[in-house]
Design a protein around this motif. Structure first.
Motif, short mmCIF file in Angstrom:
data_model
loop_
_atom_site.label_atom_id
_atom_site.label_comp_id
_atom_site.label_asym_id
_atom_site.label_seq_id
_atom_site.Cartn_x
_atom_site.Cartn_y
_atom_site.Cartn_z
N ILE A 111 -29.56 30.73 -44.93
CA ILE A 111 -28.58 29.72 -45.34
C ILE A 111 -28.03 28.97 -44.14
N ALA A 112 -27.90 29.67 -43.00
CA ALA A 112 -27.39 29.03 -41.79
C ALA A 112 -28.38 28.03 -41.21
N MET A 113 -29.65 28.11 -41.62
CA MET A 113 -30.69 27.22 -41.13
C MET A 113 -30.76 25.98 -42.01
N PRO A 114 -30.51 24.79 -41.43
CA PRO A 114 -30.54 23.56 -42.25
C PRO A 114 -31.89 23.36 -42.91
N GLY A 115 -31.88 23.20 -44.24
CA GLY A 115 -33.08 22.94 -45.00
C GLY A 115 -32.96 21.63 -45.75
N PRO A 116 -33.87 21.36 -46.69
CA PRO A 116 -33.83 20.09 -47.42
C PRO A 116 -32.51 19.86 -48.15
N ASN A 117 -31.99 20.88 -48.84
CA ASN A 117 -30.73 20.71 -49.56
C ASN A 117 -29.58 20.43 -48.61
N THR A 118 -29.50 21.20 -47.53
CA THR A 118 -28.43 21.01 -46.56
C THR A 118 -28.51 19.63 -45.91
N THR A 119 -29.74 19.21 -45.62
CA THR A 119 -29.93 17.89 -45.02
C THR A 119 -29.43 16.79 -45.94
N LEU A 120 -29.72 16.92 -47.23
CA LEU A 120 -29.25 15.93 -48.20
C LEU A 120 -27.73 15.95 -48.31
N ILE A 121 -27.15 17.13 -48.35
CA ILE A 121 -25.69 17.25 -48.44
C ILE A 121 -25.02 16.63 -47.23
N VAL A 122 -25.52 16.97 -46.05
CA VAL A 122 -24.94 16.44 -44.82
C VAL A 122 -25.12 14.93 -44.74
N GLY A 123 -26.31 14.45 -45.12
CA GLY A 123 -26.56 13.02 -45.07
C GLY A 123 -25.63 12.24 -45.98
N ASN A 124 -25.43 12.73 -47.21
CA ASN A 124 -24.53 12.05 -48.14
C ASN A 124 -23.08 12.13 -47.67
N THR A 125 -22.71 13.22 -47.06
CA THR A 125 -21.35 13.35 -46.54
C THR A 125 -21.11 12.36 -45.42
N ILE A 126 -22.07 12.25 -44.53
CA ILE A 126 -21.93 11.33 -43.39
C ILE A 126 -21.87 9.88 -43.87
N ALA A 127 -22.72 9.53 -44.81
CA ALA A 127 -22.81 8.14 -45.23
C ALA A 127 -21.72 7.74 -46.23
N HIS A 128 -21.29 8.69 -47.09
CA HIS A 128 -20.41 8.32 -48.20
C HIS A 128 -19.11 9.11 -48.27
N GLY A 129 -18.92 10.10 -47.40
CA GLY A 129 -17.67 10.86 -47.40
C GLY A 129 -17.82 12.25 -47.98
N THR A 130 -16.78 13.07 -47.76
CA THR A 130 -16.82 14.48 -48.16
C THR A 130 -16.93 14.66 -49.67
N ALA A 131 -16.26 13.82 -50.45
CA ALA A 131 -16.30 13.98 -51.90
C ALA A 131 -17.71 13.81 -52.44
N LYS A 132 -18.44 12.82 -51.92
CA LYS A 132 -19.82 12.62 -52.37
C LYS A 132 -20.72 13.76 -51.89
N GLY A 133 -20.43 14.26 -50.69
CA GLY A 133 -21.20 15.40 -50.20
C GLY A 133 -20.98 16.63 -51.06
N LEU A 134 -19.75 16.88 -51.48
CA LEU A 134 -19.46 18.03 -52.34
C LEU A 134 -20.12 17.87 -53.71
N ALA A 135 -20.21 16.64 -54.21
CA ALA A 135 -20.91 16.40 -55.48
C ALA A 135 -22.38 16.74 -55.34
N THR A 136 -22.98 16.35 -54.23
CA THR A 136 -24.37 16.69 -53.96
C THR A 136 -24.55 18.20 -53.87
#
Length: 210
Positions: free
Chosen positions: A20-45
């Protein structure tokens, strides 16, 4: 009383935390959406990927319960297939030369529920996830005990740990946006990820020897 032997359960927690500590596809998507659109969108992802993981684990639990009952003599071979799969992932990650900017780029969506379904679809349509869970979970099941309670316990534990891990990545990404995605650190990230997978494969190879 846990349905899984204590030593196997503790080994599972350690291996799951490393994965889980190793960034994978899901984590990459979550982080990417958080960076681009904010924490709320990242939490939705994050909610979407977690829902998909739960569905996949349910499928694996009932499928493996029947399979393990019919193929008890193949249990050790399944273990080594899982170990080989983790080593293959680790070596592939070490050789990965791709950058992070393209990997983590989120889709241009705005509504919060759209980010949730994006997370669900990205996770469910990854064909490697089911194969990984199918190879990973049986390593920590005692074939002398009923399989279903053990698999259910491991699956619930994994979902809880994954929820904590991905939520942490999401919240951290919201605070350190400039440092999360960048080609400058891509090589180091891939090598750390590959090392974690190789160590996890080694742990799986040794945990059943005791």
């Amino acid at each position: 009383m846990l349905p899984v032997p204590t030593d196997l359960y503790l080994g599972f927690i350690a291996a799951a935390c490393a994965l889980i500590a190793m960034p994978g596809p899901n984590t990459t998507l979550i982080v990417g959406n958080t960076i681009a659109h904010g924490t709320a969108k990242g939490l939705a992802t994050f909610g979407g990927t977690l829902s998909a993981a739960a569905i996949q684990l349910i499928v694996i639990i009932f499928g493996l319960t029947e399979t393990m009952t019919l193929m008890a003599t193949w249990f050790d071979r399944l273990r080594w297939l899982g170990v080989a799969y983790l080593f293959w992932l680790g070596i592939r990650e070490w050789l990965n030369k791709s950058g992070t900017d393209q990997d983590a780029a989120p889709l241009p969506v705005r509504r919060t529920h759209t980010f949730y379904w994006q997370g669900v679809m990205i996770s469910l349509t990854n064909p490697k996830t089911l194969a990984f869970f199918a190879a990973f979970l049986p390593q920590f099941v005692d074939p002398a005990r009923p399989a279903l309670p053990q698999l259910a316990c491991l699956a619930i534990t994994f979902v809880i740990l994954a929820a904590c891990g991905d939520a942490t990545f999401c919240l951290l990404a919201g605070r350190i946006r400039p440092w999360i995605v960048g080609a400058r650190y891509a090589s180091l990230r891939h090598k750390i990820s590959g090392t974690c997978l190789l160590l996890c494969g080694l742990a799986l190879a040794l945990v059943r020897r005791s």
